[in-house]
Write an enzyme that holds these catalytic residues in place. Structure first.
Site, mmCIF file in Angstrom:
data_model
loop_
_atom_site.group_PDB
_atom_site.id
_atom_site.type_symbol
_atom_site.label_atom_id
_atom_site.label_comp_id
_atom_site.label_asym_id
_atom_site.label_seq_id
_atom_site.Cartn_x
_atom_site.Cartn_y
_atom_site.Cartn_z
ATOM 1 N NE ARG A 59 60.468 7.145 15.544
ATOM 2 C CZ ARG A 59 59.974 6.007 15.964
ATOM 3 N NH1 ARG A 59 59.235 5.267 15.161
ATOM 4 N NH2 ARG A 59 60.184 5.601 17.186
ATOM 5 C CD GLU B 82 59.747 19.768 28.320
ATOM 6 O OE1 GLU B 82 60.196 20.838 28.680
ATOM 7 O OE2 GLU B 82 60.470 18.797 28.040
ATOM 8 N N PRO B 83 55.048 16.622 26.016
ATOM 9 C CG PRO B 83 52.766 16.299 25.715
ATOM 10 C CD PRO B 83 53.757 17.096 26.515
ATOM 11 N N GLY B 84 55.931 15.296 22.839
ATOM 12 C CA GLY B 84 56.139 15.627 21.435
ATOM 13 C C GLY B 84 55.454 14.572 20.574
ATOM 14 N N GLY C 152 57.987 12.071 26.440
ATOM 15 C CA GLY C 152 58.246 10.637 26.356
ATOM 16 C C GLY C 152 56.997 9.783 26.420
ATOM 17 C CE1 TYR D 189 61.374 13.840 17.930
ATOM 18 C CE2 TYR D 189 59.671 12.270 18.551
ATOM 19 C CZ TYR D 189 60.482 13.347 18.859
ATOM 20 O OH TYR D 189 60.376 13.935 20.092
ATOM 21 C CB CYS E 102 73.699 3.045 -1.991
ATOM 22 S SG CYS E 102 73.125 3.070 -3.685
ATOM 23 C CD GLU E 103 74.446 3.794 3.967
ATOM 24 O OE1 GLU E 103 74.775 2.906 4.787
ATOM 25 O OE2 GLU E 103 75.226 4.663 3.550
HETATM 26 C C1 LIG Z 1 62.438 15.240 22.683
HETATM 27 C C2 LIG Z 1 62.065 15.914 23.941
HETATM 28 C C3 LIG Z 1 60.759 15.854 24.419
HETATM 29 C C4 LIG Z 1 59.665 15.075 23.741
HETATM 30 O O1 LIG Z 1 59.880 13.714 23.691
HETATM 31 P P1 LIG Z 1 58.705 12.792 23.087
HETATM 32 O O2 LIG Z 1 59.201 11.414 23.243
HETATM 33 O O3 LIG Z 1 58.534 13.173 21.672
HETATM 34 O O4 LIG Z 1 57.488 13.064 23.886
HETATM 35 C C5 LIG Z 1 60.453 16.567 25.561
HETATM 36 N N1 LIG Z 1 61.382 17.286 26.218
HETATM 37 C C6 LIG Z 1 62.662 17.350 25.789
HETATM 38 C C7 LIG Z 1 63.620 18.167 26.543
HETATM 39 C C8 LIG Z 1 63.043 16.668 24.643
HETATM 40 O O5 LIG Z 1 64.297 16.748 24.233
#
Ligand SMILES: *Cc1c(COP(=O)(O)O)cnc(C)c1O
Length: 430
Positions: free
Chosen positions: A329, A290-292, A240, A389, A360-361
């Site tokens: 998004r 856990e950064p994504g 997050g 994403y 078409c939205e």
């Molecule tokens: C999506 C997710 C993340 C990553 O979230 P980001 O906002 O991309 O950092 C980490 N852990 C879990 C379990 C998730 O579902």
């Protein structure tokens, strides 16, 4: 690749991409086209590891599962968090060792559990995170007795949009007040390695209090479990980490997040020692994050070509070849992405533009009422911060083939995913 240890600047804005290079890519590979810069992915990994030297950093793969990205992340020393069996397959395929792979089961389909348990037999270091009691039953039925992590629902959420706030959403995790008892019970049967929570997406400067609260609760939970069953390996406080989508937004202060995390965990270390292996003096577990989004967002841009320019009543509608099926998004989260006209000369006047896709939205707009250098048919527009994403949420709605993606590394350009064809679209029909 940049030298290892170079975390680069805190943010890479759209204006910092080389316009001529991007236009050349659009010409060569056509649009819509995702561009991902692997050197920037690496920098983002390095910055995270530097800010959290005592933590295990795991990349949440769902933000971008491209093979080159996963490989770059693995080489940068991160582990990987997978949201599905498919992501576990992708992670193992690029060579993540099993003990760097964590599978987070969210209402897991039977097919996913079958596959993950099969992979666990080959890679016993693999960790499975459960967010429901009966997921444990379903794992047991399949003979799993390996590394188990319990996902807590901490009752606090955070996020840039209600659709990405998970921490207090009943769908995710086991209510935190019940986790210690369950974990204690499961410790007899499984290798109980950790606890986990994820508040949602979009930790920003203002949202740090929610993050603190979540970490605080997870610290207490860890202490409680450890007092009953001994030290855990990790306490995972989720991802997050926000990125500045708006160009005037300051970047996230990673050091401040790291400090707040350590403090909230109950790990007040006055020396700020970087070589501490544990999260705090009274917690045996190592901190995990856990950064994504943070790893890939500013490493990617989306290129799209203007096909129609139309004067509407209160704006100029700029029709482009990328829409909500390319980048969801804006339609799904009202997300802001910077947009620039790469083809316009520097002194071109700005107009009030609504950039709309070919679907078409009515939700199919990338931005509304945005100043944009007056576009002409054929101009190439760049959409910033599209690495997270972006491709992942693309679809084929309206029978629109998914875009191509190129990966940049140093001076090399590689077609990472070819453009989907119309034949691909119908290839599954019987
Ligand atoms: C999506 C997710 C993340 C990553 O979230 P980001 O906002 O991309 O950092 C980490 N852990 C879990 C379990 C998730 O579902």
């Amino acid at each position: 690749m940049s030298e290892v240890g170079d975390g680069g600047p805190a943010v890479r804005r759209l204006a910092e991409w080389d316009e001529e290079d991007l236009v050349a890519l659009a010409e060569e590979y056509e649009t819509p086209l995702y561009v991902v810069d692997l050197d920037r992915v690496e920098e983002n990994c390095v910055r995270l590891r530097e800010a959290f030297p005592d933590a295990d950093v795991r990349y949440a793969a769902k933000a971008h599962t491209g093979r080159d990205v996963l490989r770059t992340v693995r080489e940068a020393g991160l582990g990987v968090e997978c949201a599905s069996a498919g992501e576990v397959e992708r992670a193992l395929a690029v060579g993540f060792p099993g003990d760097r792979v964590q599978y987070t089961a969210v209402n897991p389909p039977a097919r996913d559990l079958d596959l993950v348990v099969e992979r666990w037999r080959e890679h016993p270091g693999l960790t499975v995170t459960v967010g429901a009691e009966d997921t444990v039953d379903r794992l047991r039925e399949r003979g799993f007795d390996g590394r188990l992590c319990v996902r807590a629902n901490p009752g606090v959420g955070a996020g840039h949009h209600e659709k990405v706030s998970t921490g207090a959403n009943a769908k995710f995790g086991i209510p935190i007040e019940r986790v210690a008892d369950l974990a204690t019970r499961w410790a007899d049967e499984f290798d109980l390695v950790g606890v986990h929570a994820h508040a949602g997406s979009g930790i920003s400067g203002e949202d740090l209090s929610a993050h603190r609260e979540l970490v605080n609760r997870m610290g207490d939970l860890t202490r409680e479990i450890e007092s009953r069953v001994g030290p855990l390996e990790f306490v995972d406080v989720g991802g997050g980490f926000g990125v500045p989508y708006r160009e005037d937004e300051p970047p996230l202060d990673l050091q401040a997040v790291a400090e707040a995390t350590r403090e909230a965990l109950g790990a007040v270390d006055e020396r700020g020692s970087a070589d501490r292996r544990t999260a705090s003096d009274d917690i045996g577990a190592t901190l995990a994050i856990e950064p994504g989004r943070y790893v890939v967002a500013d490493a990617g841009v989306l290129l799209t070509t203007v096909n129609t320019v139309k004067e509407a009543r209160d704006a100029t509608v700029v029709g482009v070849d990328a829409g909500m099926t390319t980048l969801l998004r804006p339609a799904m989260y009202d997300a802001y992405h910077a947009i620039a006209n790469l083809s316009a000369a520097a002194d071109t006047e700005e107009i009030d533009a609504t950039v709309a896709g070919p679907i078409c939205e009515s939700a199919d707009v990338l931005c509304e009422h945005r100043p944009l250098s007056r576009p002409e048919r054929g101009d190439v527009l760049a959409v910033g911060n599209a690495g997270a994403y972006g491709y992942e949420m693309s679809s084929t709605y309206n029978s629109r083939p998914r875009p191509a993606e190129v990966a940049l590394a140093g001076t090399t350009v590689r077609l990472a995913r070819r453009r989907e064809s119309l034949t691909d679209l119908t290839s599954l029909e019987q």
